[in-house]
Design a protein around this motif. Structure first.
Motif, PDB file in Angstrom:
ATOM      1  N   HIS A 151       0.825  -1.211   0.000  1.00 22.94           N
ATOM      2  CA  HIS A 151       0.000   0.000   0.000  1.00 22.94           C
ATOM      3  C   HIS A 151       0.858   1.260   0.000  1.00 22.94           C
ATOM      4  O   HIS A 151       0.437   2.292  -0.533  1.00 22.94           O
ATOM      5  N   ARG A 152       2.030   1.197   0.599  1.00 24.44           N
ATOM      6  CA  ARG A 152       2.915   2.373   0.639  1.00 24.44           C
ATOM      7  C   ARG A 152       3.229   2.909  -0.758  1.00 24.44           C
ATOM      8  O   ARG A 152       3.548   4.088  -0.908  1.00 24.44           O
ATOM      9  N   TYR A 153       3.143   2.016  -1.770  1.00 25.70           N
ATOM     10  CA  TYR A 153       3.604   2.378  -3.102  1.00 25.70           C
ATOM     11  C   TYR A 153       2.482   2.805  -4.034  1.00 25.70           C
ATOM     12  O   TYR A 153       2.735   3.118  -5.200  1.00 25.70           O
ATOM     13  N   ALA A 154       1.259   2.862  -3.530  1.00 22.16           N
ATOM     14  CA  ALA A 154       0.168   3.415  -4.323  1.00 22.16           C
ATOM     15  C   ALA A 154       0.425   4.902  -4.553  1.00 22.16           C
ATOM     16  O   ALA A 154       0.905   5.612  -3.666  1.00 22.16           O
ATOM     17  N   GLU A 155       0.100   5.377  -5.749  1.00 28.17           N
ATOM     18  CA  GLU A 155       0.409   6.771  -6.100  1.00 28.17           C
ATOM     19  C   GLU A 155      -0.172   7.778  -5.111  1.00 28.17           C
ATOM     20  O   GLU A 155       0.514   8.731  -4.724  1.00 28.17           O
ATOM     21  N   PRO A 156      -1.427   7.621  -4.646  1.00 30.11           N
ATOM     22  CA  PRO A 156      -1.927   8.590  -3.661  1.00 30.11           C
ATOM     23  C   PRO A 156      -1.114   8.605  -2.371  1.00 30.11           C
ATOM     24  O   PRO A 156      -0.893   9.683  -1.789  1.00 30.11           O
ATOM     25  N   LEU A 188      -6.395  11.018  -4.568  1.00 32.71           N
ATOM     26  CA  LEU A 188      -5.827  11.808  -3.475  1.00 32.71           C
ATOM     27  C   LEU A 188      -6.370  13.220  -3.591  1.00 32.71           C
ATOM     28  O   LEU A 188      -6.300  13.842  -4.662  1.00 32.71           O
ATOM     29  N   THR A 189      -6.907  13.734  -2.483  1.00 32.12           N
ATOM     30  CA  THR A 189      -7.379  15.111  -2.433  1.00 32.12           C
ATOM     31  C   THR A 189      -6.581  15.869  -1.384  1.00 32.12           C
ATOM     32  O   THR A 189      -6.526  15.445  -0.226  1.00 32.12           O
ATOM     33  N   LEU A 190      -5.960  16.949  -1.795  1.00 34.51           N
ATOM     34  CA  LEU A 190      -5.206  17.808  -0.885  1.00 34.51           C
ATOM     35  C   LEU A 190      -5.947  19.134  -0.735  1.00 34.51           C
ATOM     36  O   LEU A 190      -6.331  19.759  -1.731  1.00 34.51           O
ATOM     37  N   SER A 191      -6.129  19.560   0.503  1.00 33.19           N
ATOM     38  CA  SER A 191      -6.792  20.830   0.804  1.00 33.19           C
ATOM     39  C   SER A 191      -5.912  21.627   1.740  1.00 33.19           C
ATOM     40  O   SER A 191      -5.119  21.059   2.499  1.00 33.19           O
ATOM     41  N   VAL A 236     -10.705  25.699  -2.608  1.00 36.59           N
ATOM     42  CA  VAL A 236     -10.232  25.056  -3.833  1.00 36.59           C
ATOM     43  C   VAL A 236      -9.326  23.889  -3.453  1.00 36.59           C
ATOM     44  O   VAL A 236      -8.377  24.049  -2.686  1.00 36.59           O
ATOM     45  N   ARG A 237      -9.615  22.723  -3.972  1.00 36.85           N
ATOM     46  CA  ARG A 237      -8.850  21.523  -3.645  1.00 36.85           C
ATOM     47  C   ARG A 237      -7.996  21.083  -4.835  1.00 36.85           C
ATOM     48  O   ARG A 237      -8.334  21.353  -5.980  1.00 36.85           O
ATOM     49  N   THR A 238      -6.915  20.356  -4.528  1.00 34.48           N
ATOM     50  CA  THR A 238      -6.071  19.729  -5.542  1.00 34.48           C
ATOM     51  C   THR A 238      -6.350  18.232  -5.516  1.00 34.48           C
ATOM     52  O   THR A 238      -6.257  17.598  -4.466  1.00 34.48           O
ATOM     53  N   VAL A 239      -6.688  17.684  -6.682  1.00 36.57           N
ATOM     54  CA  VAL A 239      -7.067  16.273  -6.751  1.00 36.57           C
ATOM     55  C   VAL A 239      -6.163  15.549  -7.752  1.00 36.57           C
ATOM     56  O   VAL A 239      -5.970  16.027  -8.879  1.00 36.57           O
ATOM     57  N   TRP A 240      -5.613  14.402  -7.309  1.00 35.44           N
ATOM     58  CA  TRP A 240      -4.935  13.502  -8.242  1.00 35.44           C
ATOM     59  C   TRP A 240      -5.825  12.300  -8.492  1.00 35.44           C
ATOM     60  O   TRP A 240      -6.314  11.672  -7.552  1.00 35.44           O
ATOM     61  N   GLU A 241      -6.028  11.982  -9.772  1.00 35.87           N
ATOM     62  CA  GLU A 241      -6.645  10.742 -10.208  1.00 35.87           C
ATOM     63  C   GLU A 241      -5.908  10.280 -11.451  1.00 35.87           C
ATOM     64  O   GLU A 241      -5.476  11.108 -12.267  1.00 35.87           O
ATOM     65  N   ALA A 242      -5.738   8.988 -11.609  1.00 31.28           N
ATOM     66  CA  ALA A 242      -5.032   8.474 -12.775  1.00 31.28           C
ATOM     67  C   ALA A 242      -5.775   8.850 -14.049  1.00 31.28           C
ATOM     68  O   ALA A 242      -6.997   8.743 -14.137  1.00 31.28           O
ATOM     69  N   GLY A 243      -5.007   9.298 -15.042  1.00 31.08           N
ATOM     70  CA  GLY A 243      -5.595   9.693 -16.311  1.00 31.08           C
ATOM     71  C   GLY A 243      -6.021   8.509 -17.157  1.00 31.08           C
ATOM     72  O   GLY A 243      -5.814   7.335 -16.819  1.00 31.08           O
ATOM     73  N   TYR A 244      -6.594   8.821 -18.322  1.00 29.92           N
ATOM     74  CA  TYR A 244      -7.214   7.822 -19.191  1.00 29.92           C
ATOM     75  C   TYR A 244      -6.281   6.668 -19.519  1.00 29.92           C
ATOM     76  O   TYR A 244      -6.678   5.494 -19.481  1.00 29.92           O
ATOM     77  N   PHE A 245      -5.035   6.967 -19.871  1.00 28.47           N
ATOM     78  CA  PHE A 245      -4.098   5.930 -20.271  1.00 28.47           C
ATOM     79  C   PHE A 245      -3.208   5.436 -19.129  1.00 28.47           C
ATOM     80  O   PHE A 245      -2.359   4.574 -19.348  1.00 28.47           O
ATOM     81  N   ASN A 246      -3.400   5.980 -17.944  1.00 30.21           N
ATOM     82  CA  ASN A 246      -2.522   5.630 -16.826  1.00 30.21           C
ATOM     83  C   ASN A 246      -3.076   4.439 -16.054  1.00 30.21           C
ATOM     84  O   ASN A 246      -3.386   4.516 -14.869  1.00 30.21           O
ATOM     85  N   ASP A 247      -3.201   3.301 -16.724  1.00 33.28           N
ATOM     86  CA  ASP A 247      -3.757   2.111 -16.087  1.00 33.28           C
ATOM     87  C   ASP A 247      -2.872   1.615 -14.954  1.00 33.28           C
ATOM     88  O   ASP A 247      -3.370   1.072 -13.963  1.00 33.28           O
ATOM     89  N   GLU A 248      -1.552   1.776 -15.088  1.00 34.59           N
ATOM     90  CA  GLU A 248      -0.637   1.299 -14.049  1.00 34.59           C
ATOM     91  C   GLU A 248      -0.953   1.938 -12.704  1.00 34.59           C
ATOM     92  O   GLU A 248      -1.016   1.248 -11.680  1.00 34.59           O
ATOM     93  N   ALA A 249      -1.163   3.232 -12.666  1.00 32.31           N
ATOM     94  CA  ALA A 249      -1.358   3.926 -11.399  1.00 32.31           C
ATOM     95  C   ALA A 249      -2.718   3.644 -10.782  1.00 32.31           C
ATOM     96  O   ALA A 249      -2.898   3.812  -9.577  1.00 32.31           O
ATOM     97  N   ARG A 250      -3.688   3.216 -11.597  1.00 39.12           N
ATOM     98  CA  ARG A 250      -5.016   2.939 -11.036  1.00 39.12           C
ATOM     99  C   ARG A 250      -5.159   1.477 -10.607  1.00 39.12           C
ATOM    100  O   ARG A 250      -6.181   1.076 -10.069  1.00 39.12           O
ATOM    101  N   SER A 251      -4.115   0.653 -10.824  1.00 34.44           N
ATOM    102  CA  SER A 251      -4.185  -0.772 -10.521  1.00 34.44           C
ATOM    103  C   SER A 251      -3.613  -1.072  -9.145  1.00 34.44           C
ATOM    104  O   SER A 251      -2.456  -0.740  -8.862  1.00 34.44           O
TER     105      SER A 251
END
Length: 330
Positions: free
Chosen positions: A125-130, A251-254, A260-275
Motif C-alpha cells: 500500500h505504501r507504493y500506491a500513487e496517492p 488523493l485530495t489535498l486541501s 479550492v482543492r487539488t485532486v490527483w486521479e489516474a488519467g485515461y491511459f494511466n492504467d498502471e497507477a489505477r491498478s
C-alpha cells in the motif's frame, strides 16, 4: 550484481500468482521455480509462467539455485517455511502478515540477523500513487503539524483459525501506513466485536502518536469490497488535509481556509497507477534495486514485527479495557 536475478516463488495460491507474474515478466529477473503443496495446482501455476514446479523447498533450493525467494503462503502458515529459509541464509521477500505470534517474529528476525539474509516484507500500500504523493506532501510541510490520522478499511471476511485474523492479517496495512505517514504510535485503546461469526471481525482502535497527534483505525470483515469507499485514509494537519480514497483511486489535498482543492486521479491511459496489483510491482522495483546494491530492503521484515506488536497491544487493550503503551523497539 549485473546479471539477471534468479527468483523462486513459494506459494501457488491467488496472490502467489502476482509474485510469479512479476518475476516471470521482468527483463532483469528469471522465475526459476514455483513451490506449492498440491502437485496439480503447483504444476498448473508453473506451466502458466513457464517455470519448474516443486513441492519440496530444499529440492528447489538445490536445483533452481535462486538468488532471492519470494514467499506467499496462507496467512497463518508463514512461520515454519520462513524460518527454514532464513536459517539457511536465503534472501527473502515475504508477504504480510509476517506471522501471528510475536515470539515467532522475534525468532525470524534473530535468525535473519545471524545469517545476514536480506529480509523484506510486502507492505505494498505504501507504493500506491496517492500514498506516495501524500507522504511527499507531509514531508514537505504542506499539511503543517499533523493533528489526526484516520484509517478505515473494510471488506468481506477472510476467515482463519485466529479470532484476530482481521486485525493481524488485514489491518496490519493500517498500522504500517499510519506510522509511515504520521510517525510512531505511542499507545492504543481498542473495542472489538465478534457478533457475526465468532471471530473479532470488526475493530475500532484509538491511537496516540509520539508527535502529539491522535488517530483512529476502523477495520471490518463485516463489510464489502464492492462498496465504494471501502478504504478511506485522512490526514489532518495545522495547514491542510490529505484524503485518500480506495488506495489507488484518488488523493485530495486541501489547505486551511481555501475552498479550492487539488485532486490527483489516474488519467485515461494511466492504467498502471489505477491498478492495486501494480503497487506490488512498484515495491518489487525498489526491493530489487536495494538487493542489487547490497542495501537493506526498503520495507524490512521488522516493519511486519512492528505491525504485529501494535495488533497485540490492541488485543491487550480490548481484553483489559485499558490503554496500552506501544513503544518503538530499540
Amino acid at each position: 550484481m549485473t546479471e539477471r536475478i534468479r527468483v523462486a516463488v513459494v506459494g501457488a495460491g491467488g496472490w502467489g500468482a502476482q509474485h510469479a507474474r512479476i518475476f516471470a515478466g521482468r527483463p532483469d529477473t528469471d522465475l526459476v521455480g514455483v513451490v506449492g503443496r498440491s502437485v496439480e495446482r503447483t504444476a498448473a501455476r508453473a506451466s502458466q509462467f513457464e517455470t519448474t514446479p516443486y513441492t519440496d523447498v530444499d529440492r528447489m533450493l538445490e536445483e533452481a539455485r535462486p538468488d532471492l525467494v519470494s514467499v506467499c503462503l496462507p496467512n497463518e502458515h508463514h512461520f515454519d517455511v520462513t524460518l527454514h529459509l532464513v536459517e539457511a541464509g536465503v534472501d527473502l521477500l515475504v508477504e504480510k502478515p509476517l506471522v501471528f505470534d510475536l515470539d515467532e517474529a522475534d525468532r525470524l528476525l534473530a535468525a535473519a540477523a545471524k545469517s545476514g539474509a536480506f529480509f523484506a516484507i510486502n507492505f505494498n500500500h505504501r507504493y500506491a500513487e496517492p500514498f506516495v504523493r501524500a507522504k511527499a506532501a507531509i514531508d514537505a510541510g504542506q499539511l503543517g503539524d499533523l493533528v489526526f490520522l484516520t484509517w478505515r478499511f473494510g471488506g468481506e471476511a477472510n476467515v482463519g483459525a485466529s479470532p484476530h485474523a482481521n486485525l493481524i492479517e488485514t489491518q496490519c496495512h493500517g498500522f504500517d501506513l499510519l506510522e509511515h505517514l504520521g510517525g510512531p504510535i505511542d499507545s492504543v485503546m481498542a473495542q472489538m466485536t465478534n457478533a457475526t461469526y465468532g471471530a473479532y471481525s470488526t475493530v475500532a482502535i484509538a491511537l496516540t502518536f509520539a508527535s502529539g497527534a491522535v488517530g483512529t483505525i476502523l477495520g471490518s470483515y463485516d463489510s464489502s469490497y464492492s462498496y465504494p469507499g471501502s478504504q478511506l485514509v485522512e490526514v489532518n494537519g495545522t495547514r491542510g488535509r490529505a484524503v485518500i480514497d480506495d488506495t489507488v483511486r484518488r488523493l485530495t489535498l486541501s489547505e486551511v481556509g481555501n475552498e479550492v482543492r487539488t485532486v490527483w486521479e489516474a488519467g485515461y491511459f494511466n492504467d498502471e497507477a489505477r491498478s492495486f496489483h501494480a503497487t506490488f510491482d512498484r515495491h518489487v522495483e525498489q526491493v530489487l534495486a536495494a538487493f542489487r546494491d547490497g542495501n537493506p530492503p526498503p520495507v524490512p521484515a521488522a516493519a511486519g514485527r512492528r505491525a504485529l506488536q501494535l495488533a497485540h497491544a490492541a488485543i491487550a487493550s480490548f481484553e483489559s479495557g485499558r490503554r496500552v503503551a506501544t513503544p518503538v523497539p530499540e
